[in-house]
Design an enzyme around this catalytic site. Structure first.
Site, PDB file in Angstrom:
ATOM      1  N   TYR A  61       0.827  -1.201   0.000  1.00  0.00           N
ATOM      2  CA  TYR A  61       0.000   0.000   0.000  1.00  0.00           C
ATOM      3  C   TYR A  61       0.867   1.259   0.000  1.00  0.00           C
ATOM      4  O   TYR A  61       1.687   1.470   0.898  1.00  0.00           O
ATOM      5  CB  TYR A  61      -0.939   0.020   1.208  1.00  0.00           C
ATOM      6  CG  TYR A  61      -2.054  -1.004   1.159  1.00  0.00           C
ATOM      7  CD1 TYR A  61      -2.374  -1.682  -0.014  1.00  0.00           C
ATOM      8  CD2 TYR A  61      -2.798  -1.297   2.300  1.00  0.00           C
ATOM      9  CE1 TYR A  61      -3.392  -2.616  -0.053  1.00  0.00           C
ATOM     10  CE2 TYR A  61      -3.833  -2.228   2.263  1.00  0.00           C
ATOM     11  CZ  TYR A  61      -4.121  -2.884   1.093  1.00  0.00           C
ATOM     12  OH  TYR A  61      -5.139  -3.808   1.053  1.00  0.00           O
ATOM     13  N   ALA A 233     -18.596   0.252  -1.478  1.00  0.00           N
ATOM     14  CA  ALA A 233     -18.978   0.275  -2.898  1.00  0.00           C
ATOM     15  C   ALA A 233     -18.371   1.452  -3.644  1.00  0.00           C
ATOM     16  O   ALA A 233     -18.979   2.010  -4.550  1.00  0.00           O
ATOM     17  CB  ALA A 233     -20.499   0.287  -3.046  1.00  0.00           C
TER      18      ALA A 233
END
Length: 325
Positions: A61, A233
């Protein structure tokens, strides 16, 4: 004293997980700055304010900068390490040996990457080591050897996986001397292959969904916690819609907002509560670095407990844009 397992903790109370991929500045080689440490500090405190104590990392990351800024916060905040649990992932290599991406779950690769993560995080151990992606060249016995050494050295307390099917976990478990405690998968109201696969058996529409059937059921039987990344989402239903939303996406965003208003909660809590309402015991991973949005997730467990079957199905059917078979 025996260390409580991650899945035991989750069985006591369904929890949210804070995903740290958004911390550490850019994905370029540019070093992080003090402002990025401040951003991490604000995100960590917002998560703690929301009752979150499990923080999810990966060695890749932001090129390791996500772990590094988190480690800076740990170093300047007395007692913080004792209040939280950390998990990190290894197994993906980016921009090495002329390859944009390749996987590496070799014994030496695992040991190297975990030691690098511990150094960046400024901690002596991680509570859970997650194997990030299946590596076709991995020897399960070799993986187990590396995990066993790390646990013996006190650097890793438990092991989990990410993006693995039931069969892949089963083969790995045959060689590990410790149980796999978690499987992290992309799961949300937007990315629903995990759900669709459970009802599309013997149906032509099943060809549209590649999720390995039986994985949810296997994890449930084995006590493996399902962690859902991408749980919000990607903002599709909470204020960051795509440039040209489909009719189903637009209708779902409106429904989520309507439900949030009716229940006196946030859109984020509705989305996460929908996941947590599922009996599989899903633990959503929140990936935003915005403190306000992190705090907006805090009511998810309450929403899950109060959500009716009809409300749950209404969200699902609206998101899929067609009725279920």
């Amino acid at each position: 004293m025996t260390t409580p397992s991650l899945n035991q903790d989750l069985n006591r109370t369904q929890e949210l997980i804070y995903g740290c991929m958004g911390l550490g500045g850019s994905w370029s080689a540019e070093p992080y700055a003090s402002e990025h440490v401040g951003q991490a500090d604000a995100a960590i405190n917002a998560a703690l304010d929301s009752g979150i104590t499990l923080f999810d990392h990966a060695d890749i990351y932001r090129g390791g900068k996500s772990e590094a800024v988190f480690g800076e916060v740990l170093a300047i905040t007395p007692g913080l390490r004792e209040r939280i649990r950390l998990q990190t992932k290894c197994g993906i290599r980016l921009n090495e040996q002329g390859l944009e991406t390749h996987y590496d779950l070799s014994r030496d690769g695992i040991l190297e990457r975990v030691n690098g993560s511990l150094k960046r995080l400024k901690t002596e151990y991680v509570d859970v080591l997650m194997l990030h992606r299946p590596d076709p060249l991995a020897d399960p016995a070799e993986v187990a050897s590396a995990v066993g050494q790390l646990m013996q050295e006190g650097k890793v307390r438990q092991v989990g996986v990410s993006n693995m099917s039931a069969q892949q976990i089963e083969v790995l478990q045959d060689h590990l001397e410790t149980p796999v405690v978690a499987n992290q998968l992309e799961m949300s109201l937007l990315k629903r292959a995990w759900l669709e696969s459970t009802v599309l058996v013997n149906h032509a529409e099943a060809l549209d969904h590649s999720f390995p059937h039986g994985t949810l059921e296997f994890c449930g039987r084995q006590g493996i916690t399902l962690q859902a990344y991408g749980a919000l989402a990607r903002g599709h239903y909470t204020g960051a819609p795509p440039e040209s939303p489909t009719p189903a996406e637009a209708a779902t965003a409106a429904l989520v907002a309507e439900m949030a208003k009716a229940k006196g909660t946030t859109r984020e809590a509705i989305l996460l509560g929908w996941l947590m309402r599922h009996p599989a015991g899903i633990a959503p991973v929140i990936g935003t670095a915005n403190p306000d949005r992190i705090r907006a997730c805090a009511g998810a467990a309450h929403v899950a407990a109060a959500m009716t079957r009809a409300e749950w199905y209404r969200l699902w059917v609206t998101a899929r844009g067609s009725n279920i078979p």
